[in-house]
Design an enzyme around this catalytic site. Structure first.
Site, short mmCIF file in Angstrom:
data_model
loop_
_atom_site.label_atom_id
_atom_site.label_comp_id
_atom_site.label_asym_id
_atom_site.label_seq_id
_atom_site.Cartn_x
_atom_site.Cartn_y
_atom_site.Cartn_z
N GLU A 214 15.43 -17.19 -12.41
CA GLU A 214 14.99 -15.81 -12.58
C GLU A 214 14.17 -15.65 -13.86
O GLU A 214 13.16 -14.94 -13.88
CB GLU A 214 16.22 -14.88 -12.56
N GLU B 44 5.59 -13.97 -13.80
CA GLU B 44 5.16 -12.75 -13.12
C GLU B 44 4.50 -11.75 -14.06
O GLU B 44 3.47 -11.17 -13.73
CB GLU B 44 6.42 -12.15 -12.49
N ASN C 138 -0.82 1.73 6.03
CA ASN C 138 0.00 0.72 5.36
C ASN C 138 0.50 -0.25 6.41
O ASN C 138 1.32 0.12 7.24
CB ASN C 138 1.17 1.40 4.65
N GLY C 139 -0.01 -1.46 6.39
CA GLY C 139 0.41 -2.45 7.38
C GLY C 139 -0.74 -3.36 7.73
O GLY C 139 -1.76 -3.41 7.03
N HIS D 44 14.78 -35.89 -13.89
CA HIS D 44 14.35 -36.57 -12.66
C HIS D 44 12.88 -36.29 -12.34
O HIS D 44 12.53 -36.10 -11.18
CB HIS D 44 15.25 -36.15 -11.49
N TRP E 75 -3.02 -2.59 -1.62
CA TRP E 75 -2.77 -4.00 -1.93
C TRP E 75 -3.46 -4.76 -0.80
O TRP E 75 -3.01 -4.74 0.33
CB TRP E 75 -1.26 -4.27 -1.93
N CYS F 130 0.84 -1.18 0.00
CA CYS F 130 0.00 0.00 0.00
C CYS F 130 0.88 1.24 0.00
O CYS F 130 1.95 1.26 0.58
CB CYS F 130 -0.94 0.09 1.19
N LYS G 275 10.40 -14.24 -13.88
CA LYS G 275 10.01 -13.06 -14.65
C LYS G 275 8.88 -13.39 -15.61
O LYS G 275 7.91 -12.64 -15.74
CB LYS G 275 11.18 -12.53 -15.49
N ARG H 194 3.25 0.00 -5.20
CA ARG H 194 3.11 -0.61 -3.88
C ARG H 194 1.79 -1.36 -3.71
O ARG H 194 1.55 -2.00 -2.69
CB ARG H 194 3.20 0.47 -2.80
N LYS I 97 5.29 -4.01 -5.34
CA LYS I 97 6.75 -3.98 -5.42
C LYS I 97 7.41 -4.23 -4.07
O LYS I 97 8.45 -4.87 -4.00
CB LYS I 97 7.21 -2.63 -5.98
C1 F6R Z 1 10.24 -10.16 -8.79
C2 F6R Z 1 10.45 -9.31 -7.61
C3 F6R Z 1 10.33 -9.94 -6.28
C4 F6R Z 1 11.31 -9.29 -5.29
C5 F6R Z 1 11.05 -9.81 -3.88
C6 F6R Z 1 12.07 -9.26 -2.89
O1 F6R Z 1 10.41 -9.43 -9.96
O2 F6R Z 1 10.69 -8.15 -7.74
O3 F6R Z 1 10.52 -11.32 -6.33
O4 F6R Z 1 12.61 -9.55 -5.70
O5 F6R Z 1 9.77 -9.46 -3.47
O6 F6R Z 1 12.04 -7.88 -2.89
P1 F6R Z 1 13.20 -7.03 -2.22
O7 F6R Z 1 14.43 -7.20 -3.04
O8 F6R Z 1 12.70 -5.63 -2.24
O9 F6R Z 1 13.40 -7.58 -0.85
#
Ligand code: F6R
Length: 593
Positions: free
Chosen positions: A466, A473, A97-98, A489, A71, A2, A470, A27, A588
């Site tokens: 990764e 996501e 936020n929380g 396996h 969020w 949020c 990506k 956020r 994010k």
């Molecule tokens: C994927 C992504 C997330 C973050 C994860 C950790 O694209 O961005 O998987 O990497 O939520 O976030 P941080 O690095 O902010 O702790």
């Protein structure tokens, strides 16, 4: 998660709040709302994005207001659950936020006392508690309400007709922006870049009261001065600058990010010294992180083990909290680009309780991790707006190379050549970006499938993880990352014409083994997209699609290969018409468990 904002000053609050909120949508973006005081409180909120809300709003006159982009944690995204939340009288409104752990009891108590709560959220209790405690002193009522809360409660409160905003910080970020006869609150400095570069980072337990020309902060009942900081990020850093999406812009910024991150370290000396044991050598190491940062940590393991020849353990911070072990007195590196990930912060708490020394790697100045770790190593990636991490991951890789190199057990000639190559990485990454059209062609083909495997080996195994993260996501294609040898396996059962495999074929001691894996995969008729180094002909006639990357020392191959998997995901998502910068259900900075 949020995003919250507050404005008080001499301008109309409505457009400022909406603009700030649009910058905070990374956020959370399932619903949003604002409350502006214009004598009485005018509260408007709805599900969906800020732009959609903006279109429905009337002209609101007031010069003080608060806003929220959500969020959802408690209660589904809906108009009634969107913030701001008000008390029964409509005089008080809060954005939060929380998560409030004891909201059930508070809700029951308030209801028994005659309050009518209308939403399913935890936040609404705050507004009612303020109402309950108000007897002429607005900041005092907020403070009394906060005493009743358990959990994470960074919030801003507004009262009808009051020329003050009251905010509190508890376990999630809040900054004050200082303007000319106007002041702001925001979850993050990126929201404020259009208005001011002067900020104060609030600390846990701070309660701040702002008017248009005053700022008062208290902590534990006593007034306190907090240092003012100047933000170095520019407005342009947080704009799309002609790119269709932030994600593409951020992928393209990576040559600059590598240069900036490296030059920051070179001018600051050697951050790596912090990791040295008493004898100036690097001991074994524990790295903790989540998601993409965890993948960077896994690459770090290969880098450090290969260069420094010490064992490195990498764990997911969210798992470490429950089952991880660290030796008292040891050092741990926690990687978190946002510096706010609750799982990472909880892991730090556990590490510190065990007596470990914690070094954080983060991109966000003033973030919570910088206050909880013993030492912070900053990335210089600039603001990353798109929810999916790309350029901050790249900066994390560079930080990890930089940390390892001073302890490398290689001869000076090899060390010199590695440092030279490290500095040339921006050019190599630019070459990958210049080949974008070829990657986009492959991505358009991948976009038609519903399941994709990514495989890599050795230092490129985390790149496979990764790539899969990506792709799922942002394109919503189900993808799995595997160590190439593991595929046989079990997952082989899923191979076939409808399940393509993206294979990262590096020029190192894994080459022969991965070529063998690809032959086995082809025998099961899966389409293969191979990412190969220039001059590697082994995939010709074997792979269905080939993307070539510039040759680099195998140690640096994750850098160039990661850019390919980022571009693949971007163009596949674009082909599928996905909301690339704001994927569904994500945010994010993940400040909840
Ligand atoms: C994927 C992504 C997330 C973050 C994860 C950790 O694209 O961005 O998987 O990497 O939520 O976030 P941080 O690095 O902010 O702790």
């Amino acid at each position: 998660m949020c995003g919250i904002v507050g404005y008080i000053g001499k301008k109309r609050a409505q457009p400022i709040l909406l603009n700030c909120l649009s910058k905070l949508e990374y956020r959370g973006y399932d619903s949003c709302g604002i409350a502006v005081s214009n004598g009485s409180l005018q509260v408007y909120k709805d599900i969906g994005r800020v732009k959609a809300l903006e279109k429905t709003l009337p002209f609101i006159k007031g010069m003080v207001g608060i806003g929220h982009t959500r969020w959802a944690t408690h209660g589904e995204p809906s108009k009634i659950n969107a913030h701001p939340h008000c008390d029964c009288t409509g005089r008080f409104a809060v954005v939060h936020n929380g998560t409030i752990n004891n909201y059930h009891e508070l809700r029951e108590k308030l209801t028994a006392e005659g309050h009518t709560l209308v939403s399913q959220t935890d936040t609404e209790v705050i507004a009612h508690l303020i109402e309950k405690y108000y007897s002429g002193d607005f900041p005092g009522a907020v403070e009394m309400a906060l005493h009743e809360l358990e959990g994470v409660y960074t919030m801003i409160a507004i009262m009808a007709g009051e020329h003050r905003l009251v905010a509190a910080r508890k376990d999630s970020p809040l900054v004050i922006g200082i303007g000319d006869r106007e002041n702001y609150f925001a979850s993050d400095v990126t929201a404020l870049l259009d208005y001011t570069s002067r900020v104060i980072y609030l600390e846990d337990g701070d309660i701040a009261v702002i008017t248009a020309d005053s700022i008062n902060i208290r902590n534990n009942g006593a007034g306190i001065d907090r240092e003012e900081h100047k933000i170095s990020w520019s407005v342009e850093d947080a704009q799309k600058s002609g790119y269709e999406h932030f994600l593409l812009k951020e992928i393209h910024e990576q040559p600059k990010v590598i240069r900036d991150t490296l030059s920051g370290y070179i001018s600051a000396g050697e951050p790596a010294a912090e990791l040295a044991g008493d004898g100036g050598s690097m001991d074994d190491m524990l790295i903790l992180a989540c998601g993409t940062s965890y993948h960077a940590g896994l690459v770090g393991k290969y880098i450090i083990e290969k260069l420094v020849d010490v064992p490195v353990r990498v764990e997911m911070a969210d798992e470490f909290i429950y089952s991880g072990q660290a030796a008292a007195g040891s050092r741990a590196v926690v990687i978190t680009q946002s510096g706010e990930t609750l799982d990472a912060l909880k892991a730090i708490k556990k590490l510190k309780e065990t007596g470990c020394r914690v070094i954080a790697i983060t991109n966000v100045v003033g973030s919570t991790v910088t206050r909880t770790a013993d030492r912070t190593i900053y990335l210089r990636a600039g603001p990353e707006i798109s929810v999916a991490a790309t350029k901050t991951y790249m900066a994390q890789l560079i930080a990890l190379y930089w940390l390892a190199l001073p302890y490398a057990k290689v001869d000076i000639k090899k060390l010199d050549s590695l440092v030279t190559e490290l500095r040339q990485l921006p050019v190599k990454v630019q070459q990958v970006l210049d080949n974008e059209a070829a990657v986009a062609d492959c991505a358009r083909q991948l976009a038609g499938y519903e399941n994709v495997f990514f495989i890599g080996k050795g230092i490129n195994y985390p790149v496979a993880l990764e790539g899969a993260l990506k792709l799922k996501e942002i394109s919503y294609i189900h993808a799995e990352g595997y160590a190439a040898g593991e595929l046989k396996h079990g997952p082989f059962a899923l191979l076939g014409e409808k399940t393509p495999v993206v294979a990262i074929v590096a020029q190192d001691n894994t080459h022969e083994a991965i070529v063998t894996s690809i032959k086995e995969i082809k025998a099961r008729r899966s389409p293969v997209l191979a990412i190969v180094s220039e001059g590697d002909e082994t995939m010709t006639g074997l792979a269905d699609m080939i993307v070539t990357v510039p040759r680099v020392d195998p140690l640096f191959s994750p850098v160039v290969n990661s850019v390919v998997v980022q571009l693949l995901s971007y163009f596949a998502a674009k082909e599928r018409g996905c909301p690339i910068d704001f994927p569904r259900n994500l945010a994010k900075s993940v400040t909840v468990e």
